[in-house]
Structure formats: C-alpha cells, structure tokens
Design a protein around this motif. Structure first.
Motif, PDB file in Angstrom:
ATOM      1  N   ALA A  45      50.081  31.691  27.847  1.00 38.28           N
ATOM      2  CA  ALA A  45      51.013  32.499  27.380  1.00 38.28           C
ATOM      3  C   ALA A  45      52.496  32.080  27.973  1.00 38.28           C
ATOM      4  CB  ALA A  45      50.815  33.854  28.029  1.00 38.28           C
ATOM      5  N   THR A  57      52.811  38.285  23.118  1.00 35.18           N
ATOM      6  CA  THR A  57      51.731  39.074  22.638  1.00 35.18           C
ATOM      7  C   THR A  57      50.576  39.007  23.345  1.00 35.18           C
ATOM      8  OG1 THR A  57      52.733  39.136  20.261  1.00 35.18           O
ATOM      9  CG2 THR A  57      50.552  40.049  20.635  1.00 35.18           C
ATOM     10  N   LEU A  58      50.136  37.704  23.718  1.00 33.91           N
ATOM     11  CA  LEU A  58      49.045  37.335  24.444  1.00 33.91           C
ATOM     12  C   LEU A  58      49.086  37.935  25.589  1.00 33.91           C
ATOM     13  CD1 LEU A  58      46.226  35.782  24.574  1.00 33.91           C
ATOM     14  CD2 LEU A  58      47.667  33.703  25.201  1.00 33.91           C
ATOM     15  N   PHE A 101      46.919  40.959  27.186  1.00 36.27           N
ATOM     16  CA  PHE A 101      45.891  40.902  28.493  1.00 36.27           C
ATOM     17  C   PHE A 101      46.241  41.743  29.476  1.00 36.27           C
ATOM     18  CE2 PHE A 101      44.795  38.637  32.196  1.00 36.27           C
ATOM     19  CZ  PHE A 101      43.432  38.204  32.071  1.00 36.27           C
ATOM     20  N   LEU A 144      44.902  31.865  30.871  1.00 37.79           N
ATOM     21  CA  LEU A 144      45.334  32.795  29.863  1.00 37.79           C
ATOM     22  C   LEU A 144      46.867  32.813  30.018  1.00 37.79           C
ATOM     23  CD1 LEU A 144      44.623  33.996  27.235  1.00 37.79           C
ATOM     24  CD2 LEU A 144      44.402  36.150  28.347  1.00 37.79           C
ATOM     25  N   ALA A 191      53.961  34.852  19.822  1.00 42.14           N
ATOM     26  CA  ALA A 191      52.663  34.769  20.046  1.00 42.14           C
ATOM     27  C   ALA A 191      52.112  34.680  21.607  1.00 42.14           C
ATOM     28  CB  ALA A 191      51.996  33.583  19.393  1.00 42.14           C
ATOM     29  N   GLY A 192      52.838  33.984  22.365  1.00 42.24           N
ATOM     30  CA  GLY A 192      52.797  33.895  23.917  1.00 42.24           C
ATOM     31  C   GLY A 192      53.071  35.347  24.576  1.00 42.24           C
TER      32      GLY A 192
END
Length: 313
Positions: A270, A134-135, A139, A266, A131-132
């Motif tokens: 991540a 992907t984030l 971004f 952000l 998830a990190g």
C-alpha cells in the motif's frame, strides 16, 4: 543541491516524520483539544518574536478571513482529528494515510483550476495512489473502527485544501507572519476548551506524554516552520515538497522500532502504491513556452507558509 540543502532536507524529513509518533504517545494522557492548544500556544510563543522582528505580523492579519479559514482547515481541525484518531490507530498507519495528501491535492487542484491538465500519467498516478489508500484502509478498518478512519480521511482533505487557500488568498502574505498568526488564532480557538483542564492535567500527566507534547510544539511546529522556510529559500518550493514522500517512511520506521507497531507486506505494498501514485499525480506537465512569456517573464510568487505537509502534521 548544496550541502546545506541536503542537511535541511534530511532534517525536515525527520522533523515532519515524527509528529505521528509523538501524538500517539501524548494522547495516552492528554486530550486531543488540550494537545492542540499546547502545540499551537507554545509554537506561537516561539514564532511570534521571529515574525515581529521581521515585521511580518501586521501584514498577515490584514486578510483576516482567509487567515481564519486557513487556520481552521490547516491547523485546528486536522490536528484535532489527528490527535483523536491516534487514540485508536497506530502512528505508522496514520503516517501512511497522510501520504495520500498529494493525491487529494491533485484532485482539488483540478476541480478548482480547470487549466490543470489531467494527463494519462496523472490519471494513472491517481488510480494507483487511491488503490493503495483503499487497500490500506480496508485492511485496517476492523482494527480501530470506522470513526478514526473517517477522521484521518478528514485530515487528508484538510491538508490538501490548505495550500489552495494559500495560493488563492494568501500568496503575497509574508510566510512567518502567516505561520505565527495562524498558531495564535489556533490557540485562541482552543483556549476555552483546553485552559480549564490544564491545572489538573499538569498534576496528573506523566513524563513521556508531557515531553511528547513539548516536542510537538517546539520541534514539529516552531522549529519545523523555520527549517522549512530555510529549505525553500535554499532549494525552492517545488523541490522542498519532496519531503512529503519521505515523511511517511520515517513514521512507519519509528512506529515499528519504538512502539512495536506491526508492519506487514500488505502495508508495504500500500505504501509503494501511495508514493508512486503521489509522485505521478503531482508530476509537473511540460508545455511549450509562450513567446510573450519568454520575452517578459513574470516573477514567481513568493512561497508562504506550507500546507502539509506538507503537512504541517
């Protein structure tokens, strides 16, 4: 951990945290293939005397095919992709993406060894880590384009696969022999492309990129292997890999302080997800000891050349 162990650990956290900064500076004027050749050739020149003095080189050349595959997967291809990607993306971003190596390594270990258990903790770690990643990728995908993103993903996969090659085919090969031989092979592979352009490069490259390339070869390659092997001997292979979780933080801090790269909330989120996920996904699982093993324990295999790290970034 002893004082010597802490000093080696701190040194490795820095030594393998600065390659992203140095690559970013070097590729301003040095092509990716030329940079990889300089790094492997100079690194080999420095490590070969150590391997020869320890009489480890000949033994490392016997399994020539696994050594060649390891060189391509752990050094040649990822260093080339990494250098090309950093022409378009920040060094701090690169360091954070590479932090996902333990996540991919955990998945590859499960696919290649079905005795590896995917516990709820490990699954949760994989989900958090990815998830990190992907984030982070989502971004930044618009800032440098999709190609450097795919290149960094390729680097992560290569760095995760390298240690598996070591475990399966090169476990008993002396560590300095593997490191020196793989650098020699890497230099030979890139020589046909890089050597013809070196004379013109020597006349045009400015001081900062030249010093960055020299630092990559001397500090982040040759010295890094020596320090890492000393760290493994001092604290053990498992504890030595903890540097993997610190290197990205060093890359982010250096990119922010020296290159004025942007670090947002952000990015921080991540980073936390990736590190937490990597820690949980690679956490050792406890199992009940086998009475037969307790009565006659088998010796632990010797640690050989690190994967990235490890990255040998």
């Amino acid at each position: 951990m002893s004082r010597r162990g802490w000093i080696l650990f701190a040194a490795m956290c820095v030594v393998w945290g600065i390659p992203y900064l140095l690559i970013k500076i070097a590729v301003r004027e040095i092509g990716p293939a030329e940079l990889v050749f300089i790094r492997t050739a100079l690194g080999a020149v420095l490590l070969l005397p150590i391997a020869l003095a320890r009489k480890e080189l000949r033994a490392s050349l016997k399994p020539w095919l696994p050594l060649l595959v390891y060189t391509v997967v752990e050094i040649g291809l990822p260093w080339l992709l990494l250098s090309d990607a950093e022409r378009h993306v920040d060094s701090s971003f690169t360091g954070l993406v590479i932090a996902g190596v333990p996540l991919v390594a955990a998945v590859l270990a499960r696919l290649s060894d079905h005795t590896e258990r995917l516990t709820a903790t490990r699954v949760g770690g994989l989900l958090a880590g990815f998830a990190g990643v992907t984030l982070l990728l989502g971004f930044h995908v618009g800032t440098g384009g999709i190609v450097p993103i795919l290149e960094l993903v390729g680097v992560v996969v290569c760095y995760a696969a390298g240690p598996l090659i070591i475990e399966r085919w090169l476990t008993d090969v002396p560590r300095y022999g593997v490191a020196a031989a793989s650098l020699v092979v890497g230099a030979v592979l890139f020589a046909p492309v890089a050597v013809p352009s070196l004379p013109s490069l020597a006349r045009t490259v400015s001081t900062a990129p030249a010093l960055a390339a020299l630092g990559l070869a001397v500090i982040c390659t040759a010295l890094a292997f020596v320090l890492f092997f000393a760290l493994v001997a001092e604290v053990g292979g498992v504890r030595a890999t903890v540097i993997t979780f610190v290197n990205p933080a060093v890359a982010v801090v250096l990119g922010f302080l020296i290159l004025d790269e942007e670090v947002t909330a952000l990015t921080g989120l991540a980073f936390v997800l990736i590190l937490l996920g990597s820690f949980l996904a690679t956490r050792a699982t406890r199992r009940r000891p086998d009475p037969a093993e307790a009565a006659d324990p088998a010796p632990a295999p010797a640690t050989t050349a690190p994967g990235h790290g490890g990255g040998s970034s």
